[in-house]
Write a protein that holds these residues in place. Structure first.
Motif, mmCIF file in Angstrom:
data_model
loop_
_atom_site.group_PDB
_atom_site.id
_atom_site.type_symbol
_atom_site.label_atom_id
_atom_site.label_comp_id
_atom_site.label_asym_id
_atom_site.label_seq_id
_atom_site.Cartn_x
_atom_site.Cartn_y
_atom_site.Cartn_z
ATOM 1 N N PHE A 1 7.860 35.823 -26.533
ATOM 2 C CA PHE A 1 7.350 36.778 -27.510
ATOM 3 C C PHE A 1 6.959 36.045 -28.785
ATOM 4 C CE2 PHE A 1 9.162 39.737 -24.620
ATOM 5 C CZ PHE A 1 8.480 40.945 -24.825
ATOM 6 N N SER A 2 5.810 36.482 -29.365
ATOM 7 C CA SER A 2 5.327 35.913 -30.622
ATOM 8 C C SER A 2 4.618 37.015 -31.384
ATOM 9 C CB SER A 2 4.369 34.737 -30.360
ATOM 10 O OG SER A 2 3.824 34.269 -31.572
ATOM 11 N N GLY A 3 5.307 37.579 -32.373
ATOM 12 C CA GLY A 3 4.716 38.684 -33.111
ATOM 13 C C GLY A 3 4.738 39.961 -32.287
ATOM 14 N N ASP A 4 3.897 40.932 -32.690
ATOM 15 C CA ASP A 4 3.809 42.196 -31.955
ATOM 16 C C ASP A 4 3.081 41.976 -30.658
ATOM 17 O OD1 ASP A 4 5.126 43.506 -33.985
ATOM 18 O OD2 ASP A 4 3.278 44.121 -35.007
ATOM 19 N N MET A 5 3.764 42.329 -29.548
ATOM 20 C CA MET A 5 3.192 42.116 -28.224
ATOM 21 C C MET A 5 2.955 43.474 -27.552
ATOM 22 S SD MET A 5 3.150 38.723 -27.883
ATOM 23 C CE MET A 5 3.261 38.224 -26.165
ATOM 24 N N GLN B 1 3.654 44.471 -0.091
ATOM 25 C CA GLN B 1 3.344 43.058 -0.233
ATOM 26 C C GLN B 1 2.405 42.781 -1.408
ATOM 27 O OE1 GLN B 1 2.310 40.963 3.287
ATOM 28 N NE2 GLN B 1 3.651 42.151 4.621
ATOM 29 N N SER B 2 1.930 43.839 -2.050
ATOM 30 C CA SER B 2 1.074 43.669 -3.226
ATOM 31 C C SER B 2 1.738 44.383 -4.395
ATOM 32 C CB SER B 2 -0.328 44.260 -2.967
ATOM 33 O OG SER B 2 -1.147 44.111 -4.100
ATOM 34 N N PRO B 3 2.520 43.648 -5.209
ATOM 35 C CA PRO B 3 3.325 44.288 -6.266
ATOM 36 C C PRO B 3 2.469 44.702 -7.466
ATOM 37 C CG PRO B 3 3.579 41.922 -6.360
ATOM 38 C CD PRO B 3 2.749 42.189 -5.137
ATOM 39 N N SER B 4 3.026 45.611 -8.264
ATOM 40 C CA SER B 4 2.391 45.996 -9.519
ATOM 41 C C SER B 4 2.399 44.814 -10.474
ATOM 42 C CB SER B 4 3.126 47.176 -10.141
ATOM 43 O OG SER B 4 2.965 48.340 -9.360
ATOM 44 N N ARG B 5 1.299 44.661 -11.235
ATOM 45 C CA ARG B 5 1.139 43.515 -12.125
ATOM 46 C C ARG B 5 1.245 43.949 -13.580
ATOM 47 N NH1 ARG B 5 -2.497 42.789 -7.950
ATOM 48 N NH2 ARG B 5 -2.101 40.930 -6.696
ATOM 49 N N TYR B 6 1.423 42.957 -14.437
ATOM 50 C CA TYR B 6 1.432 43.216 -15.873
ATOM 51 C C TYR B 6 0.692 42.090 -16.569
ATOM 52 C CZ TYR B 6 4.803 39.450 -16.457
ATOM 53 O OH TYR B 6 5.397 38.209 -16.466
ATOM 54 N N VAL B 7 0.162 42.413 -17.743
ATOM 55 C CA VAL B 7 -0.312 41.388 -18.679
ATOM 56 C C VAL B 7 0.284 41.746 -20.029
ATOM 57 C CG1 VAL B 7 -2.460 40.791 -17.506
ATOM 58 C CG2 VAL B 7 -2.446 42.689 -19.122
ATOM 59 N N ILE B 8 0.678 40.718 -20.798
ATOM 60 C CA ILE B 8 1.333 40.952 -22.077
ATOM 61 C C ILE B 8 0.793 39.946 -23.085
ATOM 62 C CG2 ILE B 8 3.316 39.463 -21.564
ATOM 63 C CD1 ILE B 8 5.060 41.583 -23.024
ATOM 64 N N ALA B 9 0.437 40.460 -24.275
ATOM 65 C CA ALA B 9 -0.155 39.590 -25.287
ATOM 66 C C ALA B 9 -0.105 40.310 -26.628
ATOM 67 C CB ALA B 9 -1.604 39.257 -24.926
ATOM 68 N N THR B 10 -0.525 39.587 -27.673
ATOM 69 C CA THR B 10 -0.656 40.221 -28.986
ATOM 70 C C THR B 10 -1.866 41.151 -28.969
ATOM 71 O OG1 THR B 10 -2.067 38.465 -29.819
ATOM 72 C CG2 THR B 10 0.314 38.180 -30.097
#
Length: 821
Positions: free
Chosen positions: A725-729, A774-783
């Motif tokens: 984590f770096s700042g608001d994510m 076999q195909s899991p839910s994905r995530y992306v996380i960023a500022t």
């Protein structure tokens, strides 16, 4: 069994027809519903006009037939269609320049400069959508007749395929009603047309003066003499003369028959006082001429044989029928300089319209004898068809020009005719009679045309035109189309006037293209149309006039004006609008991207070096090209001409609102969308389409972190990757169907770095178990900044042979649904 392929509309799948062996191809072809103009390709070779079609079909034949919509209506126009403009002399003393453009592909509706009514022979009939200022195509030669000494001109024209509301009919910029004696009649598809006079001008008639009997100083105009006669026969009121072929008689051999002549021959006959041998002069009609020879294989001698009928004159009356023609004298004189003609009809007709013009002084008169006869293909007279008529002008009440149209219905019925004229009284400088024109006229009764809207325009001529003008009849017309009900999800085939791009797409695809309803996503199309905040944004006003434009290209043109993208999705034509997207359609990270083809480019200046935009559209007021121009400056966007503008021609746009919306979209895109990205995805790429917004985690950016969800406990999420984590994510998560959530603020977990805390809605997640999932839910996380830079707009998608997909994107920005708001 031979198979024949037929393509009726460009872009439409070909029909495949099996035909029995031995079937005569011509008989089969005539039984099909095809246009007059088709291209036939047999075993790879295109047939031409001289090829024989009456052959039996065999299994070895590979036949393709290309039948396209043409600009002429086959059952109105003769295949021998000629465009002759001199009948339009009431508008111009010279030939009309529009004839030179008669084979142009481009409709005057789209040309916008120099718009005239032209005969676009062998081109596509106009396929108009929305509301346009239409200049209808001429579909037959101009017809005119003189009524009460006034010239009335009639034009038949075709607005195009389909039904239209026709308003504001004009000649150039003037209301048609302002022209003296002008009227028009609209015939909608299927409407009965009581009568059509289809006229064909005699090409060789153009104001010939008819000389009087007093103008006979030049008789004979040609003469030939033979001192030896091979054979002469005087029998049955006719004479035949055979001589050795000589050049002096070539002139007479080449004449059109019958032709008035005099002949001098030497005859002998018996009288009560003894035998008489003398030269006689006979007036006659030369009705035929032939070349024969003596049959010698080595030194043949050629002969001319001339045949004469309608014998007259004092010598002809006093010479007995048993007289013998001697072989000493034969003189042949052309005695017909005072007879004008014969003139031959270009095509067969039911009537002959003879147009006469006389320049008469007070109490002068002028009359002509008209002799007609039916001819065969070689212009030879058909026996028994000769008729004689008289027409002209009685004593003139004052010195003036006088005109009349004399209509002849030949007793021999429809056919090609020859006409010959001789004036019946002397002429002088105040009594001049001219043959202005002749029409061979076909009369068509109670016709209807199921696919086209026709217009008949009649206007009174200007006797002494002072300037050169062209046909400029036009009208404001609105197409009637089918539509679609979002409530019932059914096509409404009732025709109604419409300017909607969605109605244009549905009509072009289903009615013109004859495609199945299952091949187009009409629900999505009309959902887009109904979501537009202003109806101007969905107008489409345009004329398709080129048969070479495929069905897919036409749909693309229609959609482009409304900022809509049309694309194929699993065999179905579907649609997406270029506007702000609330949620991304998919999330991509290193789990479903092949990293070695991932590439991002960035333009340091605005794309292409453009510093503004220029959008071209058609002004509904002037019907001319109009421009909206914007320029990007250091202070923002201003309405000003740019030095190097991106030029956009918005085909189908006839309103400023729609054009300004497109101009603002493109100028904003210049500086808000400078990055381009290409990538190759795994099978997930199948579920995205052009126009959609997607999120792609930058594989090489450590602050754009991605992975898949391992577990969830309320708002606590376990992840496959460690998160820094770096700042608001912010985080986005895909559900079990691959749909992404909005961006939601995320917090670190105190118990592990392999997870985060976020108030994600209660969505169904795919948790990998190796068996059922076999195909899991994905995530992306960023500022916030990095999250925004992960958004892309799909511009192109191509499937690859290995099951992957090549995706091309540009930088996403929140384009407004309506820039005019």
């Amino acid at each position: 069994m031979p198979v024949i392929e037929i393509q009726r509309v460009p872009g439409e799948p070909k029909e495949r027809v099996q035909v029995s062996d031995g079937t005569i191809f011509y008989d089969w072809l005539c039984a099909q519903s095809l246009h007059d103009d088709v291209d036939i390709v047999i075993n790879g070779r295109k047939l031409n006009e001289v090829d024989e079609l009456g052959f039996p079909l065999q299994s070895s034949h590979n036949i393709q037939i290309f039948d396209q919509p043409k600009s002429v209506i086959s059952d109105i126009l003769s295949p021998i269609f000629k465009v002759v403009s001199k009948v339009f002399s009431f508008l111009t003393p010279k030939q009309s320049a529009s004839v030179a453009d008669s084979n142009t592909k481009e409709s005057p509706n789209n040309r916008l400069t120099g718009q005239t009514n032209v005969a676009r022979t062998y081109q596509a009939r106009p396929d108009i959508f929305g509301q346009v200022r239409a200049y209808p195509d001429l579909i037959q030669q101009s017809m005119f007749e003189y009524i009460n000494n006034l010239k009335q001109v009639t034009e038949w024209m075709n607005f195009g395929i389909g039904k239209f509301t026709v308003e504001n009919v004009r000649y150039s910029e003037s209301t048609l009603g302002s022209l003296a004696g002008a009227s028009y009649q609209i015939y909608q598809p299927g409407e009965n047309i009581p009568v059509i006079y289809e006229g064909f001008e005699f090409d060789d008639v153009d104001g010939q003066e008819l000389p009087g009997p007093n103008e006979s100083a030049d008789i004979p105009i040609e003469s030939a003499t033979a001192n030896t006669v091979v054979a002469g026969v005087f029998s049955g009121g006719q004479i035949s003369m055979q001589i050795v072929k000589q050049a002096e008689f070539d002139y007479f051999y080449g004449l059109s028959f019958p032709h008035a002549v005099t002949l001098v021959i030497n005859v002998s006959y018996n009288t009560a006082s003894g035998p008489v041998t003398t030269d006689i002069t006979v007036n006659a009609n030369l009705i035929d001429a032939a070349i024969t020879n003596n049959g010698s294989p080595t030194t043949p001698i050629d002969y001319y044989t001339f045949y004469f009928s309608d014998l007259s004159g004092s010598d002809a009356e006093t010479t007995p029928s048993e007289a013998t023609i001697n072989n000493t004298t034969f003189i042949l004189n052309d005695n017909q300089p005072l007879v004008v003609g014969p003139f031959f009809a270009p095509v067969d007709g039911d009537q002959l319209w003879v147009h006469l013009n006389a320049q008469l002084g007070k109490k002068d008169y002028a009359n002509t004898g008209i002799r007609i006869w039916k001819v065969d293909e070689a212009n030879n007279q058909i026996p028994g068809t000769m008729q004689y008529f008289q027409s002209g002008f009685s004593a003139a009440p004052k010195t003036d020009n006088y005109y009349l149209t004399y209509k002849i219905t030949p007793a021999a019925g429809r056919g090609r005719y020859a006409l010959q004229f001789d004036r019946l009284e002397n002429s002088n400088d105040h009594s001049i009679l001219k043959l202005e024109e002749i029409h061979s006229v076909r009369i068509r009764i109670n016709e209807s045309h199921p696919d086209d809207t026709l217009v008949k325009v009649s206007v009174r001529a200007t006797e002494q035109a002072t300037g050169s003008r062209e046909r400029k009849y036009n009208a404001l017309i609105t197409r009637h189309t089918i539509s679609y009900s979002l409530g019932t999800r059914t096509v409404d085939y009732t025709l109604r006037r419409s300017r909607s791009f969605a109605d244009a797409v549905a009509h072009e695809w289903l009615v013109i293209g004859k495609q199945p309803e299952s091949t187009i996503d009409l629900y999505e199309l009309y959902s887009i149309a109904n979501s537009l905040p202003n109806p101007n944004l969905g107008y489409f006003d345009y004329t398709f006039d080129d048969e070479d434009i495929s069905l897919g290209s036409r749909i693309e043109t229609i959609c482009n004006v409304a900022r809509v993208i049309a694309y194929w999705d699993d065999g179905v034509m579907t649609f997406a609008r270029d506007e702000r997207k609330e949620f991304p359609s998919a999330v991509f990270n290193r789990a479903n991207i092949i990293a070695d083809e991932y590439k991002i480019t960035y333009d340091m200046t605005m794309p292409g070096g453009y510093d503004g935009v220029e959008v071209e559209y058609v002004s509904p007021t002037t019907n001319k090209k109009t421009y909206i121009r914007y320029r990007v400056t250091n202070t923002g966007i201003i309405e000003q001409t740019a030095q190097n503008p991106l030029k956009v021609s918005l085909s189908g746009c006839r309103n400023e609102y729609q054009a300004r919306d497109r101009a603002l979209l493109e100028v904003n895109r210049l500086f808000q969308s400078r990055m381009k990205m290409t990538m190759k995805t795994l099978a997930d790429g199948e579920y995205i389409s052009p126009g959609e917004m997607i999120v792609v985690a930058d594989t090489y950016d450590t602050n754009q972190q991605a992975g898949y969800i391992v577990a969830r406990n309320e708002n606590n999420f376990d992840t496959s990757e460690q998160i820094t984590f770096s700042g608001d994510m912010y985080v986005r998560v895909t559900d079990s169907l691959g749909n992404s959530t909005a961006k939601i603020i995320a917090y670190p977990r105190s118990d592990t770095k392999f997870g985060f805390i976020a108030a994600i809605p209660n969505i169904n997640l795919n948790i990998f178990d190796g068996y059922n999932v076999q195909s899991p839910s994905r995530y992306v996380i960023a500022t916030t900044e990095e999250m925004e830079s992960m958004r892309w707009r799909v511009t192109d998608k191509k499937p690859n042979a290995d099951g992957t997909y090549s995706i091309t994107c540009d930088e996403y920005f929140d384009s407004k649904i309506d820039y005019n708001v």
